[in-house]
Design a protein around this motif. Sequence first.
Motif, mmCIF file in Angstrom:
data_model
loop_
_atom_site.group_PDB
_atom_site.id
_atom_site.type_symbol
_atom_site.label_atom_id
_atom_site.label_comp_id
_atom_site.label_asym_id
_atom_site.label_seq_id
_atom_site.Cartn_x
_atom_site.Cartn_y
_atom_site.Cartn_z
ATOM 1 N N ARG A 1 48.071 64.899 91.902
ATOM 2 C CA ARG A 1 46.806 63.877 92.241
ATOM 3 C C ARG A 1 45.626 63.979 91.164
ATOM 4 N NH1 ARG A 1 46.726 61.395 96.993
ATOM 5 N NH2 ARG A 1 48.772 61.678 98.184
ATOM 6 N N ALA A 2 45.306 65.093 90.689
ATOM 7 C CA ALA A 2 44.166 65.189 89.823
ATOM 8 C C ALA A 2 44.697 64.295 88.557
ATOM 9 C CB ALA A 2 43.837 66.713 89.667
ATOM 10 N N LEU A 3 45.931 64.621 88.158
ATOM 11 C CA LEU A 3 46.514 64.033 86.969
ATOM 12 C C LEU A 3 46.406 62.313 87.121
ATOM 13 C CD1 LEU A 3 47.802 64.055 84.282
ATOM 14 C CD2 LEU A 3 49.885 64.073 85.403
ATOM 15 N N LEU A 4 46.663 61.805 88.430
ATOM 16 C CA LEU A 4 46.807 60.601 88.617
ATOM 17 C C LEU A 4 45.255 60.020 88.390
ATOM 18 C CD1 LEU A 4 49.429 59.972 91.345
ATOM 19 C CD2 LEU A 4 49.698 59.266 88.971
ATOM 20 N N LEU A 5 44.294 60.934 89.165
ATOM 21 C CA LEU A 5 42.924 60.354 89.021
ATOM 22 C C LEU A 5 42.387 60.487 87.811
ATOM 23 C CD1 LEU A 5 41.206 62.508 92.102
ATOM 24 C CD2 LEU A 5 40.988 59.953 91.367
ATOM 25 N N THR A 6 42.980 61.288 86.951
ATOM 26 C CA THR A 6 42.338 61.277 85.632
ATOM 27 C C THR A 6 42.982 60.142 84.747
ATOM 28 O OG1 THR A 6 42.565 63.708 85.358
ATOM 29 C CG2 THR A 6 42.543 62.830 83.356
ATOM 30 N N ALA B 1 43.025 50.331 90.421
ATOM 31 C CA ALA B 1 44.102 50.787 89.504
ATOM 32 C C ALA B 1 44.770 52.166 90.157
ATOM 33 C CB ALA B 1 42.993 51.073 88.268
ATOM 34 N N TRP B 2 43.939 52.737 91.009
ATOM 35 C CA TRP B 2 44.502 54.098 91.678
ATOM 36 C C TRP B 2 45.535 53.570 92.451
ATOM 37 C CZ3 TRP B 2 44.817 59.090 92.372
ATOM 38 C CH2 TRP B 2 45.159 59.530 93.500
ATOM 39 N N ARG B 3 45.532 52.461 93.389
ATOM 40 C CA ARG B 3 46.784 52.053 94.113
ATOM 41 C C ARG B 3 48.121 51.763 93.028
ATOM 42 N NH1 ARG B 3 47.243 47.371 98.723
ATOM 43 N NH2 ARG B 3 49.639 47.458 98.647
ATOM 44 N N HIS B 4 47.700 51.346 92.072
ATOM 45 C CA HIS B 4 48.965 51.009 91.293
ATOM 46 C C HIS B 4 49.300 52.159 90.059
ATOM 47 C CE1 HIS B 4 49.598 47.143 92.975
ATOM 48 N NE2 HIS B 4 48.288 46.746 92.832
ATOM 49 N N MET B 5 48.655 53.093 90.084
ATOM 50 C CA MET B 5 48.953 54.459 89.222
ATOM 51 C C MET B 5 50.054 55.107 89.596
ATOM 52 S SD MET B 5 47.856 55.252 86.179
ATOM 53 C CE MET B 5 46.376 54.598 85.879
ATOM 54 N N THR C 1 43.605 57.432 86.080
ATOM 55 C CA THR C 1 42.756 56.170 86.810
ATOM 56 C C THR C 1 41.617 56.093 86.105
ATOM 57 O OG1 THR C 1 44.198 56.421 88.820
ATOM 58 C CG2 THR C 1 42.227 55.155 88.811
ATOM 59 N N ALA C 2 40.897 57.345 85.922
ATOM 60 C CA ALA C 2 39.600 57.184 85.484
ATOM 61 C C ALA C 2 39.580 56.593 83.934
ATOM 62 C CB ALA C 2 38.867 58.705 85.444
ATOM 63 N N ALA C 3 40.558 57.329 83.417
ATOM 64 C CA ALA C 3 40.386 56.854 81.757
ATOM 65 C C ALA C 3 40.858 55.322 81.672
ATOM 66 C CB ALA C 3 41.781 57.627 81.086
ATOM 67 N N PHE C 4 41.835 54.778 82.648
ATOM 68 C CA PHE C 4 42.128 53.481 82.563
ATOM 69 C C PHE C 4 40.880 52.422 83.118
ATOM 70 C CE2 PHE C 4 44.121 49.701 84.783
ATOM 71 C CZ PHE C 4 44.577 48.863 83.683
ATOM 72 N N GLY C 5 40.147 53.122 84.036
ATOM 73 C CA GLY C 5 39.075 52.231 84.470
ATOM 74 C C GLY C 5 37.786 52.213 83.434
ATOM 75 N N ALA C 6 37.643 53.626 82.816
ATOM 76 C CA ALA C 6 36.765 53.618 81.813
ATOM 77 C C ALA C 6 36.968 52.351 80.609
ATOM 78 C CB ALA C 6 36.431 54.821 81.061
ATOM 79 N N ALA C 7 38.208 52.351 80.347
ATOM 80 C CA ALA C 7 38.568 51.292 79.260
ATOM 81 C C ALA C 7 38.528 50.108 79.735
ATOM 82 C CB ALA C 7 40.078 51.369 79.100
ATOM 83 N N LEU C 8 38.531 49.699 81.259
ATOM 84 C CA LEU C 8 38.454 48.523 81.909
ATOM 85 C C LEU C 8 36.842 48.061 81.676
ATOM 86 C CD1 LEU C 8 40.785 48.243 84.873
ATOM 87 C CD2 LEU C 8 40.935 47.048 82.937
ATOM 88 N N ALA C 9 36.038 49.019 82.054
ATOM 89 C CA ALA C 9 34.733 49.022 82.028
ATOM 90 C C ALA C 9 34.044 48.465 80.319
ATOM 91 C CB ALA C 9 34.039 50.005 82.671
#
Lengths: 477, 232
Positions: free
Chosen positions: A95-100, A33-37, A102-110
Amino acid sequence: MTPDPVEGTRAAETSLVWSLWQATALASLLAFAWRHMDLLGDGCWYIATGRYVLAHHAFPPDELFSYAGVRGPWFVNMPFTEPFFAWVTDTLGVRALLLTCTAAFGAALALFWLPHARGRFAKVAVWPLVVFAIYVQRDDLQARSQTLADVAIAVELLCLFRLRDGGRVASWLPFVLGALWVSVHPSFLLGVLLPLGFAAAFRVAPADSRPHLAPMLRFAVLLAVGGLLNPYGYRLIGEFIRFMSAESTTSIDLFRSPDFTRPDIAVALLVAAAMLFECLRRASREAGVGEALLMLGILTATCVSRRYVEILAAYEVVLAGRLLRGLPWSQGQPRGRAWIPLFALPLALGAVSLSARKDPWQNLPVEAAAFIEDRHLPDNVLNILHWGGYLDYAWGGKRRIFIDGRTTQFENGVLADHGNLANVGAGWGQALDAYLVNTVLWENGSPLDRALAGDPAWAEVFRKGIAVVYVRKSPLR
Amino acid sequence: MVGSLAPTHGVLLNARRLLAAVAVLVVAGVVVVAGPDPRGFLAPFAFHDPGQPPLLVLRAGALFVALSALRRAPRVAALVIALFLLSLAVRGGVYLLLLAAGAVLVTRDDDSRAPLAVLSGSLAVAVALAVAPLLAAHPAPPDPGDARAMVAYWQGRKNPYQARWWALGWTREEAAAPGDAYLTLATLDWDLGRDTQARKVLAKVIERGPLPARERAASLQTAWDQARPAPP
């Protein structure tokens, strides 16, 4: 009877290995997800608007960024997201915004994946589908409020399936969810409609497999009340309806039908139709007519608009987990060498994803925007829609832009004129005169670039990477 | 026995078969009325193209109903799914899908009420989507030859730039005696923050315009001087 110590050790080892696999699989999803964010125009105008809100402790009283957009009181439709994006970017960096996000999107996927796929086999088998869910929306994945709303959708689906299985959900949860969701993203209304859709779908299901519908309806009401308690809530609902019915909305690529000839879209639809059939065929307590009807609704919505592809993919992950948990042979667990490919695949995905160099600004006209400012090129500047947000961010409204992603601000014919200019349609030159355009910032190699290159009234002053800049030789005054 | 939800073996006409017949008639009607698809039958489906929304609803309804009836025939179901996907990649394929769904409905029976509900619901939504554009009243755009009407149109849409452009054309009609067109252009320039240009246009009205226009121009100038005084 004493437990066999060898069996006990093996079980403990498997449990440790299993926990490691889940962590590896989840990390690989985050890396992918980070790669494509990406950071594109939308995220940038959130930041620009949020900066204003944080600086003035108020919402903007008038149009801040565009010279051509509708003037007058301007409605900020994501009152939490925009200041939050600005705060993260200005405090911690882009980059912190992109990480945030990515983390939100990853949490949703989980949340779409792990709680619904019970049993180790189901979790392993659904993991590729989660990877596919990221892949199918790779072009649309960007730092914007949708990633935060994804978490809300995941929590809601979790609650609704809990109710569907006869469980209970605390009353405060939909209430709080509604209050937060309405401040994060306009999809809040979808959050109210989803439980109603659930109830309607299960109403059609055979009586013996029909869950109690009252808790779902109560969930919808509490979510709506939570949203409406936000003093901004009722206006946000009106704004959302206006947005969905706006002529401009249907002219945006994301809100139009996907390209059905794309293999990944075809696969997503094929999986959806196959799952729909499986729900009808097996019609168990895990997945039956109700789930099939929901899939039909989401499948139809996806055919209407590409933006629903991500909900389709998410629902496929949820439903796959439910379908697999019902299978008698799915309760087994990997042993011995079977772990090797199970670890190798997520590790490879993670390594490939993280090996690519990530430049958050790669799709934005950073140098061209700076060039226009440094050389004091004359206003008005004409820009392409998807760069407008970045120009809001870079220029902060000091130099106004033509158009950006806040499409409802451009229902006054500007969006149509933008489309005509992009396609070099009839009267494109007249539009440049009407908007008193003296500088054009557009895509390198686009039809408008070629048209201006052949027009003696315009001079090319910048061409690098993705952008080109033209200036009118005799500026309009 | 129309409207029966009971198993249909041996029944010549039931609600599902009647609805299937209606569906075929509706599709045939849409094809006849709408005529050949302007983008061609081989183009991919696109919801926002004219006439396509009802056909999407019919696609979805046909898919669900056919799959419901094919629960014990996975191979035929796979064929229906393939036809559904084909109908999205090649829009003319929708007729094959509808034909297949119709054939499934006529030859196979199912005692669930879900297919019936979906079929009738799909038909209702499809008809509503087909009729809605006919009922929606679109305001006719003004004649581009009427510059004054175009100015009013763009002012109504809150686009001062386009309004100003058409006002500029309108002023050519008043070149001899600057009046309403010049006053409108001046006001639009002023609203866009083009104070110098606005004052120049207003000066022409004060200099050469008919008396009523001159009076209005003078009062406008007074108001502007108070709001944003001209630089010395």
